[in-house]
Structures are given as structure tokens and as C-alpha cells.
Design a protein around this motif. Structure first.
Motif, PDB file in Angstrom:
ATOM      1  N   ASN A 119      33.163  34.014  42.358  1.00 39.60           N
ATOM      2  CA  ASN A 119      33.222  34.563  41.005  1.00 39.60           C
ATOM      3  C   ASN A 119      31.850  35.148  40.679  1.00 39.60           C
ATOM      4  OD1 ASN A 119      35.847  33.635  40.761  1.00 39.60           O
ATOM      5  ND2 ASN A 119      35.240  31.745  39.755  1.00 39.60           N
ATOM      6  N   SER A 143      28.104  40.808  37.154  1.00 35.17           N
ATOM      7  CA  SER A 143      27.341  42.003  37.482  1.00 35.17           C
ATOM      8  C   SER A 143      26.112  42.074  36.590  1.00 35.17           C
ATOM      9  CB  SER A 143      28.196  43.263  37.306  1.00 35.17           C
ATOM     10  OG  SER A 143      29.102  43.420  38.374  1.00 35.17           O
ATOM     11  N   SER A 147      28.953  51.729  34.759  1.00 32.52           N
ATOM     12  CA  SER A 147      30.355  51.650  35.136  1.00 32.52           C
ATOM     13  C   SER A 147      31.197  52.627  34.328  1.00 32.52           C
ATOM     14  CB  SER A 147      30.877  50.220  34.919  1.00 32.52           C
ATOM     15  OG  SER A 147      32.266  50.156  35.150  1.00 32.52           O
ATOM     16  N   TYR A 200      34.566  50.103  32.928  1.00 30.81           N
ATOM     17  CA  TYR A 200      34.409  48.881  32.136  1.00 30.81           C
ATOM     18  C   TYR A 200      35.081  49.020  30.766  1.00 30.81           C
ATOM     19  CZ  TYR A 200      32.133  45.038  29.666  1.00 30.81           C
ATOM     20  OH  TYR A 200      31.882  43.908  28.921  1.00 30.81           O
ATOM     21  N   THR A 253      33.640  38.169  34.992  1.00 32.33           N
ATOM     22  CA  THR A 253      33.310  38.194  36.414  1.00 32.33           C
ATOM     23  C   THR A 253      34.353  38.972  37.212  1.00 32.33           C
ATOM     24  OG1 THR A 253      34.530  36.150  36.876  1.00 32.33           O
ATOM     25  CG2 THR A 253      32.190  35.935  36.267  1.00 32.33           C
ATOM     26  N   VAL A 254      33.926  39.362  38.394  1.00 29.82           N
ATOM     27  CA  VAL A 254      34.857  39.863  39.399  1.00 29.82           C
ATOM     28  C   VAL A 254      35.147  38.684  40.329  1.00 29.82           C
ATOM     29  CG1 VAL A 254      35.280  41.545  41.216  1.00 29.82           C
ATOM     30  CG2 VAL A 254      33.833  42.149  39.265  1.00 29.82           C
ATOM     31  N   GLN A 255      36.429  38.389  40.526  1.00 29.68           N
ATOM     32  CA  GLN A 255      36.817  37.211  41.296  1.00 29.68           C
ATOM     33  C   GLN A 255      37.388  37.638  42.647  1.00 29.68           C
ATOM     34  OE1 GLN A 255      39.545  35.064  38.781  1.00 29.68           O
ATOM     35  NE2 GLN A 255      38.125  35.063  37.033  1.00 29.68           N
ATOM     36  N   TYR A 256      36.805  37.064  43.710  1.00 31.17           N
ATOM     37  CA  TYR A 256      37.236  37.355  45.080  1.00 31.17           C
ATOM     38  C   TYR A 256      37.778  36.077  45.714  1.00 31.17           C
ATOM     39  CZ  TYR A 256      34.040  41.359  44.495  1.00 31.17           C
ATOM     40  OH  TYR A 256      33.380  42.474  44.040  1.00 31.17           O
ATOM     41  N   SER A 278      40.183  40.297  41.645  1.00 31.44           N
ATOM     42  CA  SER A 278      40.600  40.367  40.246  1.00 31.44           C
ATOM     43  C   SER A 278      39.416  40.826  39.398  1.00 31.44           C
ATOM     44  CB  SER A 278      41.090  38.992  39.772  1.00 31.44           C
ATOM     45  OG  SER A 278      41.401  39.019  38.392  1.00 31.44           O
ATOM     46  N   ASP A 279      39.618  41.930  38.689  1.00 35.68           N
ATOM     47  CA  ASP A 279      38.562  42.496  37.832  1.00 35.68           C
ATOM     48  C   ASP A 279      39.200  42.986  36.534  1.00 35.68           C
ATOM     49  OD1 ASP A 279      36.305  43.643  36.764  1.00 35.68           O
ATOM     50  OD2 ASP A 279      36.100  45.218  38.284  1.00 35.68           O
ATOM     51  N   ILE A 337      34.796  45.859  35.615  1.00 30.90           N
ATOM     52  CA  ILE A 337      33.356  45.848  35.871  1.00 30.90           C
ATOM     53  C   ILE A 337      33.003  46.747  37.053  1.00 30.90           C
ATOM     54  CG2 ILE A 337      31.421  44.392  36.564  1.00 30.90           C
ATOM     55  CD1 ILE A 337      32.795  42.091  35.062  1.00 30.90           C
ATOM     56  N   TYR A 397      35.896  47.751  39.451  1.00 25.44           N
ATOM     57  CA  TYR A 397      37.121  48.384  39.933  1.00 25.44           C
ATOM     58  C   TYR A 397      37.926  48.974  38.778  1.00 25.44           C
ATOM     59  CZ  TYR A 397      36.055  45.756  44.181  1.00 25.44           C
ATOM     60  OH  TYR A 397      35.436  45.243  45.290  1.00 25.44           O
TER      61      TYR A 397
END
Length: 476
Positions: A295, A298, A306, A309, A328-331, A361-362, A366, A368
Motif C-alpha cells: 500500500n 505518492s 497527475s 487524480y 494509496t495505490v494498493q498492489y 487498486s487506485d 493517483i 492510474y
């Protein structure tokens, strides 16, 4: 021309110097400590690929042998990278093909006590590409590279015990997967060297988040290796731009416009499970799984730049402060991997493969333009070394995924590009000594950013990113 002649003379001089040294004096830190030849730890001498003995050395905390009086060694990488297009960096297109210094490494550590040791690597990059989008000029940089500080112990039972042998330990490290002892994991998989001038020498333009050098953060973990077959590891990583462990991510700071820290939310787990076969007649193999949940925040600079956003404007301090209020961006990365080795002098054969599925997941846009994306990557490599002197390898890399503006847009239609790329990476090398290697490597793209021809609307073909890379590696 003067710089070319000077650098060529330097490479030739370094090579002659190494050949002229007494062999024992020329060996790097760990070889001096264990009094073993480089091929004892590295398959066919091809650093960093490990043999069963090399894996055992690392798992026991770099403590085998005698503590050296001067626990230091150095490495040098220099050469020439050439491509038609490629990711050359700001102002680097005209330098393509020149012989130039790339990296100097300082390695310290080894055995500290009977149970505590370290592999601590620092590097100085010459004219490094610090910005992938070409907005920041290349520059020299000194930085913390691989850090792996370990406490390890071992229990050996008798023939009646279920657990006959167990190595267990704990690690303080700074990259997810840097602790791994098999070369199919992202941190240690081929290609092992790339040019600071041309990132096409590393292969694909996009990778999953759990890739080499991607999550540069302090982490702590525990591991166990049972009966020399079963391996388990669990690590937790957190942000490291400030505080007591900030040295592990140096020079990344909030105020450094060229090197922002990787900001993580809370603790982020990394898990590794593997089964290692017994070694029989020179053969050994491994199958495993690995994964991570990441998580990531940026920086305020990223949010400001961006175009996708959708959240509220964050209040920020320093130029690269974390935008904590932006989400957050979650990977989520899950991978299966394997390795095979055949080690019978004078022949060395190694093969690795890894397949990774990633979900992204974004929801606030942020990075993507899509709220949810997926990627799938496959990488494999096979190599052969004869008499620890002559070697050849070939690798195949492939990634597919959802189209998103994160990967760019078509210059004519404006449509989002996708990460779909594929490359073959063959190489040949010559090792006159185990700590001197001259390599020629080529990266051939069959697909780039979703296409083979005119993938970006500007008439650029995938092959325009092909890169050749001739380099000398020296360790002392």
C-alpha cells in the motif's frame, strides 16, 4: 575522442592489474573470509547466481570462515550501451555507444560475530538516469544499495529427530526479496547488470510492483530452512525516508527532488515459501511461491503532476512530502517460481522461471486512470558456463496488462497504451579470472507498449528500443 581513449586505457589497465595480482589477493570479501574460490558460491563464477554452498553461506548469516581484518571489497562496471531509440534519458541519445564508467560498488560486512554478519553494498553511479520521464538531467549519485544484516543460528539433531537440521534467523534489509537465495526471485534474476545510460539494457519498460529494486524500504523478517529442503520467510516493510533507518534508503529524502522515498502505509508483508531438492549427481532444483501486499502513498509532487487524480488537493510541505490525505495505490502480487542447476565441473547449467499475477487498486487516480488494473508477467532464463570461463545465456521476458494512461497515450488517437511488452535477452561472456568478466548482452523487443509497429502513433517500432550492452565487471 580523448575521453574514449582515456576510458579504454583505464579498462585495459584494470584488466592487466587484476591478471597480474596474486590470485588470493584478488578475491572479493567473502572469498577471502571463507578461503574458497568464487565458483564455490557462484554458479560457474557468474555473480550473483548462487550454488548450494553459496545459499548455505547466505542463510547462515555470512558467518562461515574467519572474520577478516579489512572486511571490504569493491566492484566496478563500465561499458558501452547502444540503441536506436531506447530509454536513454535526458541528453543521453548522443552518448549512446560510448565506453564510459557506469557503477563503482563498495561492499562491507561479512562475519561480525559467530552468529551475526552482513552484506552491505553501496554504489556510486556515474551520470545515472535519475528520472525515467526525462524531466531531470542525469547526474552522479552515491546511494545505499543492497543491505542485508542477519542473525542466524543452526540446530542439528540426530537420526531419530523429525527435524534433523534447521537454520533459522532474522534479517534487517532494505528491499523486498533481497534476502532470497534463488535467482528466480525478482531481486536477483537475470539480467544481472544494466547500463546507467540506457534502461533498455534491463529489459521490459514495465514490471510488476514486486520487481527488482522497486520497494526500497527498511524491513525486518524471520526465516527458517528445515532439513535443507523447506524454506519459509516473512518480512514487514515500512517507509524509510527519515528516522533511525533512513541510512538504508540514502539519499532518498523529502527534500531531494531527484530521489523521493517510497512512502508506504503501515507495514507491508512479503512472504516466501520454497522447496529445495537434495543435491544428486550435481543436480538440484527448487519450486516456490512468493508474494507481497504493498500500500503505497505518492508524493505531493506526483499528485500535482497527475492528470487522473480525483481527490482533494493535499496540504504539503517539502517538495517530495508524502500526500497522506490522498489515499494509496494498493498492489497485490502473487508469484510462482523455480530454478534448476547442474553443477559438475567443467559444466554449469542453470535455468530459472517466474510467473507473477498482480492486481492494482487506485480509486483516487493517483497514478492510474482506471480504478482497477491487472498485470501478468513471465520471465525465464537459461545459461551455460564452461570451465568457469566461457558463458552464454538467453532470457525471455513478457508482460501483459490493462490499458491505462499510466503507460502513455497514442499520439494520434489519444487512446491509452497498455504495458504489453516482450523481449529476448541473449548474452555471452568471458572470465579470464573469477573476479573479471567481459560481457556482451543484447535486448531484442518483439513487442513494446502493446505493439510491434508504430506502437505510440509516432511511427516508432518495438525494435527501435533494442539495446546492445558491452561491459566489463571487476571485483577486488
Amino acid at each position: 575522442m580523448k575521453k574514449f581513449r582515456a576510458f579504454t586505457a583505464l579498462l585495459f589497465g584494470v584488466l592487466l592489474y587484476c591478471i597480474g595480482l596474486n590470485y588470493a589477493e584478488a578475491l572479493p570479501l567473502f572469498s577471502r573470509q571463507t578461503e574458497q574460490n568464487c565458483v564455490a558460491c557462484h554458479a560457474g563464477g557468474q555473480y550473483p547466481e548462487l550454488t548450494p554452498y553459496g545459499r548455505y553461506f547466505k542463510l547462515t548469516g555470512y558467518t562461515l570462515g574467519k572474520r577478516t581484518n579489512v572486511p571490504v571489497s569493491v566492484q566496478f562496471v563500465g561499458g558501452a550501451a547502444t540503441s536506436t531509440n531506447g530509454n536513454n534519458g535526458t541528453g543521453q541519445v548522443n552518448q549512446s555507444g560510448k565506453l564510459e564508467a557506469n557503477y563503482a560498488f563498495l561492499n562491507v560486512g561479512g562475519k561480525i560475530t559467530d552468529n551475526f554478519g552482513a552484506f552491505s553494498q553501496w554504489y556510486y553511479a556515474f551520470n545515472e538516469q535519475v528520472s525515467g520521464n526525462g524531466s531531470i538531467p542525469n547526474q552522479n549519485q552515491f546511494a545505499a544499495d543492497v543491505q542485508d544484516w542477519r542473525y542466524a543460528d543452526r540446530y542439528v539433531g540426530d537420526g531419530t529427530d523429525v527435524v534433523k537440521d534447521i537454520i533459522w534467523g532474522a534479517s534487517l534489509n532494505n528491499y523486498a526479496g533481497v534476502t532470497d537465495v534463488w535467482n528466480s526471485s525478482p531481486m536477483w534474476m537475470y539480467p544481472y547488470m544494466g547500463s546507467t545510460r540506457n534502461y533498455s539494457t534491463y529489459g521490459l519498460p514495465f514490471n510488476t510492483r514486486l520487481s527488482a529494486y522497486s520497494m526500497h524500504n527498511p524491513g525486518v523478517g524471520v526465516y527458517a530452512y528445515i532439513n535443507r529442503n523447506f524454506y519459509f520467510e516473512a518480512d514487514l516493510y515500512q517507509s524509510g525516508g527519515s528516522g533511525a533507518l533512513s541510512w538504508m534508503t540514502y539519499p532518498a529524502t523529502n527534500s531531494n527532488p531527484n530521489n523521493a522515498p517510497v512512502y508506504l502505509q503501515g507495514v507491508n508483508p512479503y512472504i516466501r515459501l520454497a522447496y529445495q531438492s537434495d543435491e544428486r549427481a550435481g543436480h538440484n532444483w527448487m519450486v516456490g511461491v512468493l508474494g507481497a501486499n504493498i500500500n503505497q502513498y505518492s508524493s505531493c509532487t506526483t499528485i500535482a503532476n497527475s492528470g487522473s487524480y480525483t481527490g482533494s488537493v493535499p496540504s504539503c510541505g517539502a517538495i517530495n512530502s508524502p500526500a497522506l490525505s490522498s489515499g494509496t495505490v494498493q498492489y497485490q502480487d502473487r508469484a510462482v517460481d523455480g530454478q534448476y542447476q547442474y553443477l559438475v565441473d567443467p559444466h554449469t547449467v542453470t535455468a530459472q522461471a517466474r510467473y507473477t499475477k498482480e492486481t492494482i487498486s487506485d480509486p483516487n487516480g493517483i497514478l492510474y486512470s482506471n480504478a482497477n488494473n491487472k498485470t501478468n508477467s513471465f520471465m525465464t532464463k537459461i545459461s551455460y558456463v564452461y570451465n568457469a570461463t566461457y558463458g552464454a545465456a538467453v532470457a525471455f521476458q513478457n508482460i501483459t496488462g490493462t490499458a491505462d494512461t499510466f503507460y502513455g497515450t497514442n499520439a494520434v488517437t489519444g487512446a491509452a497504451l497498455n504495458p504489453n511488452s516482450a523481449a529476448w535477452i541473449p548474452s555471452i561472456w568471458y572470465q579470464p579470472l573469477q573476479n573479471v568478466r567481459l560481457t556482451y548482452q543484447y535486448t531484442a523487443f518483439t513487442k513494446y507498449n502493446g505493439g510491434t509497429t508504430n506502437y505510440n502513433g509516432l511511427g516508432t517500432n518495438a525494435s527501435a528500443n533494442n539495446a546492445s550492452w558491452l561491459y566489463l565487471w571487476v571485483a577486488m
